[in-house]
Design an enzyme around this catalytic site. Sequence first.
Site, short mmCIF file in Angstrom:
data_model
loop_
_atom_site.label_atom_id
_atom_site.label_comp_id
_atom_site.label_asym_id
_atom_site.label_seq_id
_atom_site.Cartn_x
_atom_site.Cartn_y
_atom_site.Cartn_z
N ASP A 198 0.83 -1.21 0.00
CA ASP A 198 0.00 0.00 0.00
C ASP A 198 0.87 1.26 0.00
O ASP A 198 2.10 1.18 0.08
CB ASP A 198 -0.93 -0.01 1.22
CG ASP A 198 -0.19 0.23 2.53
OD1 ASP A 198 0.98 -0.20 2.66
OD2 ASP A 198 -0.76 0.86 3.43
N GLU A 201 3.49 1.59 2.52
CA GLU A 201 4.61 0.64 2.36
C GLU A 201 4.62 -0.43 3.44
O GLU A 201 5.67 -0.92 3.84
CB GLU A 201 5.96 1.40 2.39
CG GLU A 201 5.91 2.74 1.72
CD GLU A 201 7.27 3.36 1.46
OE1 GLU A 201 7.80 3.96 2.39
OE2 GLU A 201 7.78 3.22 0.34
N GLU A 446 7.16 15.56 8.13
CA GLU A 446 6.18 14.53 7.81
C GLU A 446 5.06 14.52 8.86
O GLU A 446 3.88 14.45 8.54
CB GLU A 446 6.88 13.16 7.77
CG GLU A 446 5.96 12.00 7.45
CD GLU A 446 6.71 10.68 7.52
OE1 GLU A 446 7.06 10.24 8.65
OE2 GLU A 446 6.97 10.09 6.45
C1 NOJ Z 1 9.11 3.22 6.32
C2 NOJ Z 1 7.89 3.52 5.55
O1 NOJ Z 1 8.17 4.50 4.63
C3 NOJ Z 1 6.76 3.91 6.45
O2 NOJ Z 1 5.61 4.16 5.71
C4 NOJ Z 1 6.51 2.79 7.39
O3 NOJ Z 1 5.49 3.12 8.27
C5 NOJ Z 1 7.78 2.46 8.14
N1 NOJ Z 1 8.85 2.18 7.23
C6 NOJ Z 1 7.57 1.29 9.09
O4 NOJ Z 1 7.28 0.13 8.36
C1 NOJ Z 2 6.62 7.05 4.19
C2 NOJ Z 2 5.24 7.11 3.65
O1 NOJ Z 2 4.46 6.16 4.32
C3 NOJ Z 2 5.24 6.86 2.16
O2 NOJ Z 2 3.95 7.02 1.67
C4 NOJ Z 2 6.16 7.80 1.46
O3 NOJ Z 2 6.22 7.46 0.11
C5 NOJ Z 2 7.55 7.76 2.06
N1 NOJ Z 2 7.50 7.90 3.49
C6 NOJ Z 2 8.44 8.87 1.51
O4 NOJ Z 2 7.92 10.12 1.83
#
Ligand code: NOJ
Ligand code: NOJ
Length: 632
Positions: A198, A201, A446
């Site tokens: 998703d 990620e 973020e």
């Molecule tokens: C990094 C991902 O970009 C983020 O979306 C995720 O929540 C964390 N890893 C933990 O899995």
């Molecule tokens: C984590 C987020 O969950 C993901 O959607 C995003 O692409 C990466 N960070 C990079 O910003």
Amino acid sequence: MISTSFSALLAGLVTARYASATSVSDFVTQEQAIALQGVFNNIGANGSLAPGAASGLVIASPSTANPNYYYTWTRDSALTLRMLVDELIFGNSSVQSTIDDYVSAQALLQTVSNPSGSFLPSGLGLGEPKFNVNGTRFDGAWGRPQRDGPALRAIALIEYSNWLLAKGQKDKVSKTLWPIISNDISYVGQYWNSTGFDLWEEVSGSSFFTTQNHYKSLVVASQLAAKIGQNCTSCAEAANALCFLQTYWNGKYFTANINLNNNKQRSGIDANTMLGAISVFDVAASCTHPSLQPCHSRSLASFKVFVDAFRNATLYPINANIAASKGVALGRYPEDIYYNGNPWYLITQGAAEFLYDAVAQWKHQGSISVDSTSLAFFKDLYPSAKAGDKYTQSKTSHKKERSMSQVSARAASDTFQTVVTAATTYADSFVAVAQKYTPSNGSLSEQFHKVSGKPLSAYDLTWSFASFVTMARRRAGHYPAYSWANETVNVPAVCTASSTKGVYAAAGAGSGGCTSSVLFVVNATTYYGENIYLVGNTTDLGAWDLASAQPLSANNYTSTRPEWFVEVQMTGGEYVKYAYVREENCGQASIYETVNRTLHVPACDSSSASSTSAQLATNDKWTGSVGSSGSC
Ligand code: NOJ
Ligand code: NOJ
């Protein structure tokens, strides 16, 4: 004189405190400029905070540690570029050179082999979520593939193409843009029904945001193809994707992720669905259009369920004591534990954008319809709303009513205005939340902390900035002029899980000659996070350059047969030397085999350039030392 007061103004802009003393409107004006500049700072090659980033590549954030976001994500980049294309459409011509840099960069990036797979023969590499900022592949373990990326990139490029066409630049669209779009759309047509990770990620399955963008990308691609006289075979999958999209509805809200591969129990209440609605927004679309626009009853219902999940002082202490009619700080989903789970700027701002979008659609149509699905949403705005109500925009409100029916029509139109005003005020209250937690220099991270409200995680997040700009545009009543979902569309009665085999060709390269397909198979026991690549002395095998090596797939890997494989299109009749290489998970040196393998590629028949099955398969066994995890 003038320059002194101008720089004083600028200084004031940079040091302004976004306390409640500043009105929401003033805040939006100031932050919009900072956010747009923030985006440019994060784009190579000249972005001030993006050293080493290749021309046209967008970094996610300048943060290189805790967390390290110094990569280019296909999703973040495409959403950012859609914002820039909007800016171009709104008349800011200075952004065009950056858009053109992005176009060139993506043509190349599409062909980079990576752990999701290679570009040829079947486009698998297009599903890779992120790359190093210089455009080389990222080898670490990650939630991959992520199938929203190609759709979002195609949409960005198609929106740009439509602007170019309106300027009479059909040649540029056909020769430069379409070949890139066509690869991404081939991917969508081939894999829309395959599971993947998703947008956060984290979970592997089918994801609402991804499917909704798949649908939009297929429709806008077919519209563009028709305008420029191209074929889009994959676009025929649009109806199937649309049918699938409806299945996320659970009777109360859209479940964000379904068909999960690893059964993580979650409510399915997630910003995913709100962000999807924003992404497909078309001001001229009807609220019943199955693309599920912001003003669709089911989108409104999902929005309410989502927002209410965060009206919870235990979950988010900063949301304590906020009335139900007011915006709150919003995170990805209530069960989130990333950085202990906090509100995100792009999502809190996104809620405002969602509401501005819905308001724009009601105004465009001149009416608002309430049904039992959307009733709870409307009651927050207008407590006496009832299912079945229809509020119509007044056309005669300034004229004298002559009959009772005109009087009651007038009452209904006053209600239209009441609801529109309440929804707009509600939207502004989400902006006010973002304002409250935006630091004085305007930087948008973020996240912001659920107790202290302090910025958290990656700083100057490109996506946070981009989402601010799109929100500010919608607030000002600026919408992309190009309408895509204004036609009547029928959802098939029965959903078909199909797939159209894509056609992939490097954009801008124009490769000639005929190829033979070779299936490389090697047995190699690996640890989780370790990958196997194939490299050799010819260009199709990377000319001994690891950065261009072919990634193998572990899809057939079992404990009894640790098989890795890759199918490569190779120049017919050539003699090659090759070896397999272990790529370690934490940047330890790669491990090469200690044997020199050779192979004679079968001759090919140029009349059947696109053979679908391999003409030769190897049966190799890893020869050399093994690796061990760096435990990073
Ligand atoms: C990094 C991902 O970009 C983020 O979306 C995720 O929540 C964390 N890893 C933990 O899995
Ligand atoms: C984590 C987020 O969950 C993901 O959607 C995003 O692409 C990466 N960070 C990079 O910003």
